[in-house]
Design a protein around this motif. Structure first.
Motif, short mmCIF file in Angstrom:
data_model
loop_
_atom_site.label_atom_id
_atom_site.label_comp_id
_atom_site.label_asym_id
_atom_site.label_seq_id
_atom_site.Cartn_x
_atom_site.Cartn_y
_atom_site.Cartn_z
N LYS A 111 0.83 -1.22 0.00
CA LYS A 111 0.00 0.00 0.00
C LYS A 111 0.85 1.26 0.00
N ILE A 301 -13.30 -9.35 1.24
CA ILE A 301 -13.99 -8.25 0.55
C ILE A 301 -14.98 -8.87 -0.44
N GLU A 344 2.09 -12.65 4.93
CA GLU A 344 0.81 -12.79 5.64
C GLU A 344 -0.13 -13.67 4.81
N SER A 347 -1.24 -12.84 1.12
CA SER A 347 -0.17 -12.92 0.13
C SER A 347 0.05 -14.36 -0.31
N GLY A 375 2.07 -8.61 1.74
CA GLY A 375 2.20 -8.15 3.13
C GLY A 375 3.19 -8.99 3.93
N1 F0G Z 1 -2.86 -8.53 0.08
C1 F0G Z 1 -2.86 -7.77 1.17
C2 F0G Z 1 -1.84 -8.06 2.23
C3 F0G Z 1 -3.79 -6.72 1.31
O1 F0G Z 1 -3.77 -5.97 2.42
C4 F0G Z 1 -4.73 -6.49 0.30
C5 F0G Z 1 -5.73 -5.44 0.40
C6 F0G Z 1 -4.67 -7.31 -0.84
C7 F0G Z 1 -3.73 -8.31 -0.92
C8 F0G Z 1 -5.60 -7.14 -1.97
O2 F0G Z 1 -5.28 -6.04 -2.76
O3 F0G Z 1 -7.43 -4.85 -2.58
O4 F0G Z 1 -5.70 -4.18 -4.26
O5 F0G Z 1 -6.97 -6.33 -4.51
N2 F0G Z 1 -5.91 -4.76 1.45
C9 F0G Z 1 -6.80 -3.59 1.55
C10 F0G Z 1 -6.62 -2.91 2.90
C11 F0G Z 1 -8.19 -3.84 1.17
O6 F0G Z 1 -7.55 -2.24 3.36
O7 F0G Z 1 -5.55 -3.01 3.47
P1 F0G Z 1 -6.41 -5.30 -3.58
#
Ligand code: F0G
Length: 420
Positions: A111, A301, A344, A347, A375
């Motif tokens: 992120k 989600i 995590e 991932s 992550g």
């Molecule tokens: N992997 C991790 C570790 C994430 O935190 C997220 C998304 C994804 C994959 C998926 O990525 O949403 O771009 O398809 N985390 C968001 C959050 C939703 O709020 O931290 P994505």
């Protein structure tokens, strides 16, 4: 540079205070890209410690929106390792697996790459406050970048549904935390209303500037491979921002002549949170949001905001979408962890999905694959402890139980009897 609707192509000013078109469609940042990108410039910037060039995001700024130096909020981010994951490749029965570890970013997830660009844009448009909804990683990143930029932040997280480590991180960085009685999708709806009604700058990946930063996962990955393309790029999908960003990055590299052809993309979802996978199975004829439920809380989600952009990425790259069970995710995670790389649960969907796609023959054993680990291992230490020490550990062949002994050499010899 402007914002363009992905559905109706209507254009808006690059700094327009909106995250959607009037027709409801998502917006892209359209860049005035040169068709003479000099890759040597990227190499040169590897030789400096100075910001922003040292950032693994801003190093590629000819392919990004531009900002005045005083608006760039960088920690810096990126510069993540690309592992040659030989043990895992052997286990999977494929010739080459690269793993790009985005958990090695400053706050422990990919992120940060999107956040440096979107926070810089927030500074440029003089935002008073920033906000996001999150399953934990975005909130930690928003909190850290808001602190870096000197902006107040409010984050919306589903109460009791994000890992304690991520909540703790966000608490520590000092953002205002609102825990929603509901799931991520409800938090996402509320934050969009709040941002429109209260004039708060939205830092979720529906903000097209977030995706601009996340494109650099792909730029840096290809740079590390000396611009040799893998056959496949594989990553987990939740809100589908990252899949969208990587698709846009590929389209733009092709447009600027850096790439002559594209790798295929594979997006992996958890079975309990797989509306994109179901849509792919229907040849994208229908899309049904679902109530999400998976151990991989980061991707729990059910109504991904960037669906239409991610679909475009799959269509562009002749890609595929796969889904994996929670057990497949956890077993893949244990293997990634035990190879010394670690990540995590969300991932690990990357490697669990890869295993499935190799098994079904979609990905060939001679194909080269680059997987994205999104992550850090320590983002969800509860998942580690439950897997290795929990009630079901006895049935898990990879479980690694610590032993308790008296402080004597005899007791130690007994423990290490088979290994020495
Ligand atoms: N992997 C991790 C570790 C994430 O935190 C997220 C998304 C994804 C994959 C998926 O990525 O949403 O771009 O398809 N985390 C968001 C959050 C939703 O709020 O931290 P994505």
């Amino acid at each position: 540079m402007n914002l363009t609707c992905v559905d109706c192509s209507r254009e808006y000013d690059a700094d327009a205070d909106r995250t959607r078109c009037d027709c409801g469609g998502l917006l892209d940042v359209t860049l005035p890209l040169s068709d003479e990108i000099d890759r040597g410039t990227f190499d040169q910037r590897l030789g400096t410690w100075a910001k922003p060039d040292v950032s693994g995001v801003w190093r590629y700024r000819e392919l990004l929106p531009t900002f005045a130096d005083q608006h760039i909020a960088t920690k810096p981010e990126g510069n993540t390792n690309l592992y040659d994951a030989r043990t895992l490749a052997q286990w999977l029965g494929i010739d080459q697996l690269w793993l790009k570890h985005e958990g090695e970013n400053p706050t422990g997830s990919f992120k940060d790459r999107g956040m440096t660009v979107a926070t810089s844009h927030a500074l440029k448009v003089r935002a008073r406050m920033v906000a996001c909804a999150s399953t934990g990683n975005t909130s930690a990143s928003v909190a850290a970048y808001a602190a870096e930029a000197g902006l107040p932040a409010v984050v919306f997280v589903p109460d009791g549904k994000i890992s304690p480590a991520k909540l703790g991180q966000t608490v520590a960085y000092g953002a205002r935390i609102v825990q929603i009685r509901g799931d991520f999708d409800a938090a996402m709806t509320l934050v969009q209303q709040a941002s429109a009604e209260l004039g708060i700058y939205l830092l979720n990946s529906i903000n097209p500037y977030r995706l601009e930063g996340q494109k650099t996962i792909l730029f840096e990955l290809l740079h590390q491979l000396e611009w040799r393309l893998p056959d496949w790029i594989i990553l987990p999908g939740g809100n589908l921002g990252n899949s969208s960003a990587l698709g846009k990055a590929l389209a733009e590299l092709q447009q600027t002549g850096v790439l002559s052809h594209l790798p295929r993309m594979a997006v992996i979802q958890a079975e309990g949170a797989s509306p994109f996978y179901e849509a792919f199975r229907s040849d994208f004829r229908s899309f049904e949001p679902m109530e999400a439920n998976t151990i991989a809380s980061a991707i729990q989600i059910g109504n991904p905001v960037s669906y239409s952009k991610a679909r475009r990425a799959i269509e562009l790259t002749d890609g595929v979408v796969e889904s994996v069970t929670d057990d497949e995710i956890l077993d893949a995670k244990a293997r990634i962890d035990q190879s010394g790389i670690g990540c995590e649960p969300a991932s690990a969907a990357t490697v669990a999905g890869l295993q499935k796609l190799v098994h079904s023959g979609v990905i060939g054993r001679g194909d080269s694959v680059a997987g994205i680990l999104t992550g850090h291992l320590m983002k969800d230490s509860d998942a580690v402890m439950t897997y290795h020490l929990g009630d079901a550990a006895a049935d898990r062949p990879l479980a690694n139980r610590p032993v308790v002994i008296d402080p004597t050499m005899d007791a130690l010899r007994e423990v290490l009897r088979d290994e020495l």
